[in-house]
Design an enzyme around this catalytic site. Structure first.
Site, PDB file in Angstrom:
ATOM      1  N   ALA A  54       0.796  -1.234   0.000  1.00 41.48           N
ATOM      2  CA  ALA A  54       0.000   0.000   0.000  1.00 41.48           C
ATOM      3  C   ALA A  54       0.834   1.294   0.000  1.00 41.48           C
ATOM      4  O   ALA A  54       0.630   2.160  -0.867  1.00 41.48           O
ATOM      5  CB  ALA A  54      -0.972  -0.043   1.175  1.00 41.48           C
ATOM      6  N   ARG A  95      -5.071  -0.689  -9.328  1.00 37.15           N
ATOM      7  CA  ARG A  95      -5.417  -1.645  -8.252  1.00 37.15           C
ATOM      8  C   ARG A  95      -6.473  -0.991  -7.352  1.00 37.15           C
ATOM      9  O   ARG A  95      -6.321   0.153  -6.956  1.00 37.15           O
ATOM     10  CB  ARG A  95      -4.176  -2.034  -7.427  1.00 37.15           C
ATOM     11  CG  ARG A  95      -3.147  -2.805  -8.235  1.00 37.15           C
ATOM     12  CD  ARG A  95      -2.118  -3.467  -7.344  1.00 37.15           C
ATOM     13  NE  ARG A  95      -2.613  -4.679  -6.735  1.00 37.15           N
ATOM     14  CZ  ARG A  95      -1.948  -5.338  -5.776  1.00 37.15           C
ATOM     15  NH1 ARG A  95      -0.807  -4.880  -5.325  1.00 37.15           N
ATOM     16  NH2 ARG A  95      -2.434  -6.457  -5.271  1.00 37.15           N
ATOM     17  N   GLN A 214       4.602 -13.360  -1.563  1.00 37.68           N
ATOM     18  CA  GLN A 214       5.288 -12.165  -1.053  1.00 37.68           C
ATOM     19  C   GLN A 214       6.035 -12.465   0.256  1.00 37.68           C
ATOM     20  O   GLN A 214       7.058 -11.844   0.549  1.00 37.68           O
ATOM     21  CB  GLN A 214       4.284 -11.025  -0.798  1.00 37.68           C
ATOM     22  CG  GLN A 214       3.706 -10.391  -2.047  1.00 37.68           C
ATOM     23  CD  GLN A 214       2.412 -11.039  -2.476  1.00 37.68           C
ATOM     24  OE1 GLN A 214       2.164 -12.210  -2.206  1.00 37.68           O
ATOM     25  NE2 GLN A 214       1.581 -10.301  -3.169  1.00 37.68           N
ATOM     26  N   ASP A 255      -4.182  -2.813   3.705  1.00 43.75           N
ATOM     27  CA  ASP A 255      -4.384  -2.026   2.486  1.00 43.75           C
ATOM     28  C   ASP A 255      -5.460  -0.984   2.659  1.00 43.75           C
ATOM     29  O   ASP A 255      -5.486   0.021   1.942  1.00 43.75           O
ATOM     30  CB  ASP A 255      -4.716  -2.953   1.314  1.00 43.75           C
ATOM     31  CG  ASP A 255      -3.473  -3.707   0.902  1.00 43.75           C
ATOM     32  OD1 ASP A 255      -3.154  -4.713   1.559  1.00 43.75           O
ATOM     33  OD2 ASP A 255      -2.786  -3.251  -0.032  1.00 43.75           O
ATOM     34  N   ASN A 265      -6.405  -6.839   4.117  1.00 47.37           N
ATOM     35  CA  ASN A 265      -4.981  -7.113   3.870  1.00 47.37           C
ATOM     36  C   ASN A 265      -4.896  -8.346   2.981  1.00 47.37           C
ATOM     37  O   ASN A 265      -5.918  -8.941   2.607  1.00 47.37           O
ATOM     38  CB  ASN A 265      -4.237  -7.318   5.204  1.00 47.37           C
ATOM     39  CG  ASN A 265      -2.726  -7.344   5.008  1.00 47.37           C
ATOM     40  OD1 ASN A 265      -2.170  -6.489   4.318  1.00 47.37           O
ATOM     41  ND2 ASN A 265      -2.046  -8.315   5.587  1.00 47.37           N
ATOM     42  N   LYS A 266      -3.686  -8.724   2.652  1.00 46.49           N
ATOM     43  CA  LYS A 266      -3.445  -9.853   1.749  1.00 46.49           C
ATOM     44  C   LYS A 266      -4.302 -11.060   2.119  1.00 46.49           C
ATOM     45  O   LYS A 266      -4.470 -11.388   3.286  1.00 46.49           O
ATOM     46  CB  LYS A 266      -1.951 -10.198   1.822  1.00 46.49           C
ATOM     47  CG  LYS A 266      -1.484 -11.344   0.977  1.00 46.49           C
ATOM     48  CD  LYS A 266      -1.878 -11.240  -0.478  1.00 46.49           C
ATOM     49  CE  LYS A 266      -1.461  -9.945  -1.135  1.00 46.49           C
ATOM     50  NZ  LYS A 266      -2.111  -9.722  -2.461  1.00 46.49           N
TER      51      LYS A 266
HETATM   52  O1  MRU Z   1      -0.711  -7.539  -3.406  1.00 44.92           O
HETATM   53  P1  MRU Z   1       0.313  -6.821  -2.594  1.00 44.92           P
HETATM   54  O2  MRU Z   1       1.635  -7.491  -2.559  1.00 44.92           O
HETATM   55  O3  MRU Z   1       0.423  -5.362  -2.954  1.00 44.92           O
HETATM   56  O4  MRU Z   1      -0.291  -6.879  -1.116  1.00 44.92           O
HETATM   57  C1  MRU Z   1       0.388  -6.228  -0.098  1.00 44.92           C
HETATM   58  C2  MRU Z   1      -0.218  -6.411   1.229  1.00 44.92           C
HETATM   59  O5  MRU Z   1      -1.262  -7.011   1.393  1.00 44.92           O
HETATM   60  C3  MRU Z   1       0.455  -5.715   2.346  1.00 44.92           C
HETATM   61  O6  MRU Z   1       0.332  -6.444   3.530  1.00 44.92           O
HETATM   62  C4  MRU Z   1      -0.209  -4.353   2.502  1.00 44.92           C
HETATM   63  O7  MRU Z   1      -0.179  -3.625   1.305  1.00 44.92           O
HETATM   64  C5  MRU Z   1       0.405  -3.577   3.562  1.00 44.92           C
HETATM   65  S1  MRU Z   1       1.936  -2.937   3.128  1.00 44.92           S
HETATM   66  C6  MRU Z   1       2.259  -1.861   4.392  1.00 44.92           C
END
Ligand code: MRU
Length: 367
Positions: A54, A95, A214, A255, A265-266
């Site tokens: 994010a 996104r 990730q 996010d 979140n993810k």
């Molecule tokens: O799909 P991504 O890799 O962008 O997802 C990222 C996440 O879900 C992170 O945990 C989130 O963006 C927080 S980053 C401070």
């Protein structure tokens, strides 16, 4: 350069009119720095997760918008703003879930409007060319400020978060909310980096985070490079680890936090939080206030990005691992219900339930 932490996640290369990023899709095997020049290149880099997380998406969008407007041919303020809105909408469409993307674009636009007002109210007639050049200079400063503030905010999240950690603790995290998702420290990893800086003995467990890995490719890479005791596990292993007593606290990023404290979140985060509740492991969400969206009432109002089936069926495998034609469910994020969250760690302190009240107060007190 000897560690991934020595590289900047996102930076502005003014002399080349470029946004420079680490191509995160190639990590950890290859550290390749790439430069993005066009709107399409920036959009693709965000969509394809070459730059992700994010805060990093927000910084990229702000810098991207500045670069795209730098050579605008608009002959009037109205045309300039029309173009800015079109470019902004395009970048914003890359996104949908992380609110930092639209937050940074709105902040850039609001700054341009403020600068224009100030110029109109200042003494002396100005040509549009003079106005345009003043606005561009200000856009540059504003996007750099977004980046600098991100570093400061993450450090402050780390300072509050580290108070939740004891020497000898085992910590779990999901996805990558590390330096690679921000500009330094990360959000969920900031308390870990600070604990490490203080010489505390911690063990960090990283969920690999299917389908895009990730956790394995990014979080395990950066924490291990920092010399932190790091252990990787598959996503389906964290329940047994929590049951064994190895985990004292969980830190994740997010996010978008809704006004009632529900946090997107993810994908997989809500499963971790649910299991954590079962085993009484405190579950903390680390969130800069730029990730808290008071205009989104609850988690049900957060748009969840759906991604391509191939990420599940074949990406990362030598050959396809699912029958051709099978249906695939591939949401990129899920929402953790606020009652599963032990605290939301922000740059202003740790919010505790009831979150609707705590979030309201946070915005009133820190306008
Ligand atoms: O799909 P991504 O890799 O962008 O997802 C990222 C996440 O879900 C992170 O945990 C989130 O963006 C927080 S980053 C401070």
């Amino acid at each position: 350069m000897n560690s991934i932490l020595d590289y900047e996640t996102v930076s502005l290369i003014d002399e080349d009119d470029a946004l420079e990023i680490i191509d995160q899709t190639l990590l950890p095997g290859r550290i390749e720095i790439i430069r993005l020049h066009t709107a399409k290149e920036i959009w693709d880099a965000i969509y394809l997760l070459q730059v992700r997380g994010a805060p990093a998406i927000g910084v990229s969008a702000g810098m991207g918008l500045y670069l795209l407007m730098k050579h605008s041919q608009a002959g009037s303020y109205e045309d300039f703003m029309k173009e800015l809105e079109e470019k902004s909408e395009f970048l914003n469409s890359s996104r949908p879930t992380a609110v930092n993307l639209s937050w940074a674009l709105k902040r850039m636009k609001a700054h341009v409007e403020k600068v224009y007002e100030e110029l109109l109210n200042s003494n002396g007639e100005k040509s549009f060319e003079q106005i345009r050049s003043a606005i561009i200079g200000e856009m540059r400063d504003e996007c750099q400020r977004i980046k600098e503030e991100d570093i400061d905010v993450c450090r402050r999240i780390g300072e509050y978060g580290v108070t939740l950690i004891k020497n000898g603790d085992g910590l779990l995290t999901h996805c990558n909310a590390g330096q690679l998702c921000a500009c330094k420290y990360g959000t969920a990893t900031a308390p870990m980096y600070l604990a490490h800086e203080k010489g505390m003995n911690i063990r960090v467990y990283c969920d690999e985070t299917r389908p895009l890995l990730q956790g394995a490719r990014l979080t395990a890479f950066e924490l291990h490079s920092a010399g932190i005791d790091t252990t990787l596990l598959c996503d389906n292993m964290s329940a047994s680890l929590m049951k064994s007593g190895a985990i004292n606290a969980i830190f994740v990023g997010c996010d978008r936090v809704a006004a009632n404290g529900d946090a997107a979140n993810k994908i997989g985060t809500s499963m971790v939080a649910t299991v954590a509740k079962r085993y009484n492991v405190p579950f903390y969400v680390c969130a800069p206030t730029s990730t808290i969206d008071i205009n989104t009432p609850t988690g049900n109002d957060i748009t969840i990005e759906q991604r391509k089936p191939e990420e599940v069926t074949e990406m990362w495998y030598k050959e396809r691992m699912a029958p051709e034609g099978v249906k695939v469910y591939n949401p990129a994020f899920d929402v953790t219900d606020n009652e599963l969250i032990s605290g939301i760690v922000t740059e202003y302190g740790i919010l505790r339930a009831p979150y609707d009240k705590a979030i309201k107060e946070l915005f009133v007190n820190n306008k």
